[in-house]
Design an enzyme around this catalytic site. Sequence first.
Site, short mmCIF file in Angstrom:
data_model
loop_
_atom_site.label_atom_id
_atom_site.label_comp_id
_atom_site.label_asym_id
_atom_site.label_seq_id
_atom_site.Cartn_x
_atom_site.Cartn_y
_atom_site.Cartn_z
N THR A 56 10.88 5.98 49.81
CA THR A 56 11.10 6.17 51.26
C THR A 56 12.34 5.37 51.65
O THR A 56 12.84 4.56 50.86
CB THR A 56 9.89 5.66 52.09
N ASP A 57 12.78 5.55 52.87
CA ASP A 57 13.98 4.81 53.32
C ASP A 57 13.72 3.30 53.31
O ASP A 57 14.60 2.51 53.02
CB ASP A 57 14.39 5.27 54.72
N CYS A 58 12.49 2.93 53.67
CA CYS A 58 12.18 1.49 53.71
C CYS A 58 11.68 0.95 52.38
O CYS A 58 11.73 -0.26 52.13
CB CYS A 58 11.22 1.18 54.85
N TYR A 59 11.14 1.83 51.55
CA TYR A 59 10.66 1.43 50.22
C TYR A 59 11.26 2.36 49.17
O TYR A 59 10.62 3.31 48.74
CB TYR A 59 9.13 1.50 50.16
N PRO A 60 12.50 2.12 48.77
CA PRO A 60 13.20 3.09 47.91
C PRO A 60 12.74 3.15 46.46
O PRO A 60 12.90 4.18 45.81
CB PRO A 60 14.66 2.64 48.00
#
Lengths: 133, 400
Positions: B138-142
Site C-alpha cells: 500500500t502507499d503507507c506500507y509498501p
Amino acid sequence: MKTKLVLNFNPESSNLPITHHLIAEHGLLVNILRAEIDEVGGKMVIEVSGKADSIRKGIDYLKDASVGVRPIKEGVRRDDEACTHCGACISICPTNALSLDPKTRKVLFTEEKCVACGVCIDACPPRAMEILI
Amino acid sequence: MTKPNRVSSGKGKTYGEIKARASEGNAMVMTAMEFKKFVKANGVKKAAKEVDIVTTGTFGAMCSSGAYFNLGHSDPPIKIQRAWMDGVPAYAGIAAVDLYLGATELDESNNMMHGGAHVIEDLVRGRAVRLKATARSTDCYPLKEIDTYVSLKTMNQAVMMNVRNCYQNYGAASNSSGKTLYTYMGKLLPELGNATYSSAGELSPLLNDPYYRTIGIGTRIFLGGGEGFVAWEGTQFNPGVARTPRGVPKRPAGSLAVIGDLNQMSSDFVKGLTFTRYGTSLGVGMGVPIPILDEDMASACAVTDDKIFTAIFDYSQQRRSRPVLKEVSYAELNSGEVSIKGKRVPTSPLSSQYKAMEITKILKKRILDGSFAVTEPVQRLPLDKSLKTLDVRSEKEAMK
C-alpha cells in the site's frame, strides 16, 4: 543370565529357524520382543535367558548363520529434561516399566522391565521417549 | 443450579487483612497439599482462623492457548497479511505488525508434529524463530515480503493470551471400540484398554473455589512460570453442570481466560506438546492463590480427591455427546486402575501432578518472600452462563 539382542537378517537368513535352534541346541529361553520383516530382510529384538556360556555359543551360532547380532543394554531412552511427568505413558506400558510414584507423582522408568515394544514413543506428548533399536 | 452450601461463616478475614499480613511477611500460607492435611488434623474452624492463603496449581495440555506479538516496524514498513513463524501460520489480521500464534496451529510442512505450541516454547527458551511474511503493498506500507529472524529480544510485546485454560474438572476418556484411537486425551487402547484423565483434581485451582468467590477477573496468578492475570471467564464457561452437595462440579464447568508476559515465563512451565494424529497443544503451568476469607473458603479448599467426581466418556462414539461409561472419583483414577464393565482398566493422568505440586510450592515461596501479591478480583465470574452448540441453521434461526 539374561540379555537383549537385536538381530538383523538378510533375505537368505530370514528363512532359518533360528529361535528353534537357540532353544533346542543351546537350551536358551527366547522371548521375542519385536519382529519385523520386509523385502530387504528383517529385524528381531529378543531377550535370551540361560547360562552365560550357552548365550555366548548361541550368539556364535547366529553370527555363523549370517545374522547380525547386537546386544543392547537399553532399548528405550527417556529425555529427563523433556519429560513433564504427565503420566500419559503409564496406562499403555504393557510391562509396567513406566509407573507413577504415588508420593512424588513423578513417572518412574524402570529400564529392566522395558521390553522396547515402543508403545510409549508416540503416546508421549513432549516426545521424551526415544527408541534406540 | 444449586446454591453454595453455606456453612456458618463466623467473622472471617478481609482481603485487606490478608494482604497486610502478606506484605509484612506474617501471612500463614499453605500449599493445597499442606492445607488438606491441616484441615484433616485440625478441622475447618481452626484452618479458617489460622490460614490466610492456600496455593493451588495445575499443569496440563491447554489447547486454547496462544500468544500475540508486536514485531516492530520494518523499513520500508509492511502491513503483514500472511505470516509464518518457523513454518507455522500466525494470524495477521490485526493491523500491520501484530500477530497471534495459536498453540494448535500446525506447521504446514510437518506431519502434525510441530505447531504453534512448539514455537511459543522455543521463544520462551530464548531461541530465534524464522519469520516469513507477505503483504499487499500500500502507499503507507509498501513492503511486500520479509524473511527474517525474531526472538523475545527483538519484539516490543510478546504476551501469552489463552482463551480457555484451567478447566474446572474435565471428563475422563476410554475406548470401547476394537481399534486404537489417537485423541487429545492421548492414546486410547482398544477394548477399554486404558483410561485417561486430565484434571489435577484436589490441587486444581477452580476445584478449590467451586463458585468462583476469590478467583475472578483481575486475579493475579502464576502463569507459565511468570506472573499473569485472569482476564475474563474462559470460553465454554459452563457453571450450571451437576455438582456434589458441597458444590464441586461433576463435569467440565468453569474455565479461565488468562494473560501474561512471555518474557517472564520458563520452559519448565510452557511446553510444546504433540498428540499423535491429533496435533499440537501447549503444556501450561498455572497457579492460583486462594485467600481463606472464612470457613466457607476453608471448607471449599479442604476438598480431597475422593470427593471430586467425573465421568469416563467412551471416545469410540464420534459425537458431541459421548456415552458415559462410568462415574468415578479422582481418588479412584489416581489409584492407577478403575473397573469398567467388570474389566480392570489402567489409568493415566495427562496433567502432571508433579508439576502441579511444584507450582503450589513455588507460589507459596513467592507469596512468603513478597514477590507475589495476592489480589481481590475486580469482578466476579458469571454463575448464569450456559453452553451453546454449533448446529447447521438458517439465517433466521441464528437470530432467534
